[in-house]
Design an enzyme around this catalytic site. Structure first.
Site, PDB file in Angstrom:
ATOM      1  N   ASP A 104       0.843  -1.190   0.000  1.00 27.57           N
ATOM      2  CA  ASP A 104       0.000   0.000   0.000  1.00 27.57           C
ATOM      3  C   ASP A 104       0.887   1.252   0.000  1.00 27.57           C
ATOM      4  OD1 ASP A 104      -2.968   0.961   0.451  1.00 27.57           O
ATOM      5  OD2 ASP A 104      -1.819   1.986   2.006  1.00 27.57           O
ATOM      6  N   TYR A 210      -2.043  11.228   2.242  1.00 25.31           N
ATOM      7  CA  TYR A 210      -2.827  11.448   1.026  1.00 25.31           C
ATOM      8  C   TYR A 210      -2.777  12.916   0.603  1.00 25.31           C
ATOM      9  CZ  TYR A 210      -4.718   6.779   1.741  1.00 25.31           C
ATOM     10  OH  TYR A 210      -4.851   5.421   1.895  1.00 25.31           O
ATOM     11  N   HIS A 277      -6.864  -6.748  -0.915  1.00 25.29           N
ATOM     12  CA  HIS A 277      -5.829  -5.744  -0.676  1.00 25.29           C
ATOM     13  C   HIS A 277      -4.872  -6.141   0.441  1.00 25.29           C
ATOM     14  CE1 HIS A 277      -3.988  -1.796  -0.708  1.00 25.29           C
ATOM     15  NE2 HIS A 277      -4.207  -1.673   0.580  1.00 25.29           N
TER      16      HIS A 277
END
Length: 296
Positions: A104, A210, A277
């Site tokens: 990730d 982010y 994921h």
């Protein structure tokens, strides 16, 4: 909150102190494991003991996560900062060269380190983390991936923390993330997630990863100017690379694997059909076997 892996607090010259798990013989070849959002070193709880049989394992809680330092300001979470952290960690343990593993966001940092510091990395292992060129390109060209990535814009919204506080961390986590992984396994980890997410400043620090990213996430009805680099030559990855991909990932779609071999000349690709994921703990046997075969 107890943990199966004791941690040491390591102050780095990058200005942060990180909690770091180590395992194995310190004289063995080093392997650094970088977790992603919204986890910690525990992403690798099934890999650490296996890798420690042949390597000196270094698994930090990255800046902004769990109880590691959480510097204020979005600018402290641009990708160059955690890249500098991982290189400083290698230096701290006297390791000039390492094997680097990332999942990730940890994978995004691993890709960046491989592109910019190839002299420090012998081998690269990527777990469900898209190559930066392919990811940005699919956000422009693949409607499915663009749709699946709209959550990034939501995370960047400055009101996100207030919304989480209003809903409650546990309810928000259950609504947002439980559908991305094996619900039984995730339920067992819930006390760890809640402990780490409720550390002072943790929510903002994690979301700042982010906010600090230069990634462009167009809205579904938007046609922004296309970055020139998407259609220009892109430097290849210099070292051998293993990519492990949980094919049930509904945030990072299989389109992330298309064209990867053109950017990674020495590529080993292992698809794991029975996981999504969070493949590191959804299908640990498959992940460990792939790593073992790649590392020799």
């Amino acid at each position: 909150m107890t943990d199966a892996f004791p941690q040491a607090r390591i102050a780095l010259p990058t200005g942060v102190a990180l909690d770091v798990v180590t395992a194995g013989d310190p004289t063995a070849p080093a392997i650094i494991l970088l977790h992603g959002f919204p986890e910690s070193h525990r992403t690798w709880r099934h890999q650490i003991p296996a890798l420690a049989e042949t390597h000196f394992v270094i698994a930090p809680d990255q800046r902004g996560f769990a109880r590691s330092d959480k510097p204020l300001g979005v600018e402290n979470y641009t990708p160059d900062k955690p890249v500098a952290d991982l290189l400083a960690l290698a230096d701290h343990f006297g390791k000039a060269r390492i094997t680097l593993v990332g999942h990730d966001w940890g994978g995004a940092i691993a890709w960046a380190a491989a592109l910019n510091h190839a002299d420090r990395i012998d081998r690269l292992i990527i777990v469900n983390a898209p190559h930066p060129l392919i990811f940005q390109r699919t956000l422009f060209d693949d409607p499915g991936q663009r749709s699946a990535s709209q959550y990034i814009s939501a995370f960047r919204n400055p009101e996100t923390e207030a919304r989480i506080a209003a809903k409650g961390v546990e309810a928000y986590f259950a609504q947002t993330f439980v559908g991305h992984g094996d619900p039984v396994a995730m339920a067992a980890e819930m006390p760890h997630y809640l402990d780490q997410w409720t550390q002072p400043g943790a929510l903002t620090a994690m979301l700042n990863w982010y906010r600090a990213s230069a990634l462009i996430v167009p809205a579904m009805d938007e046609e922004p100017a296309r970055p020139a680099f998407l259609d220009a030559p892109f430097p290849p990855i210099a070292m051998p690379v293993l990519v492990i991909w949980g094919m049930g990932d509904n945030a990072l779609l299989p389109c992330q694997l298309e064209g990867l071999d053109a950017l990674v000349p020495d590529l080993t690709l292992v698809r794991v059909a029975e996981a999504g994921h969070f493949v590191t703990w959804e299908a640990p046997g498959a992940v460990n076997a792939a790593m073992r075969a790649f590392l020799g």
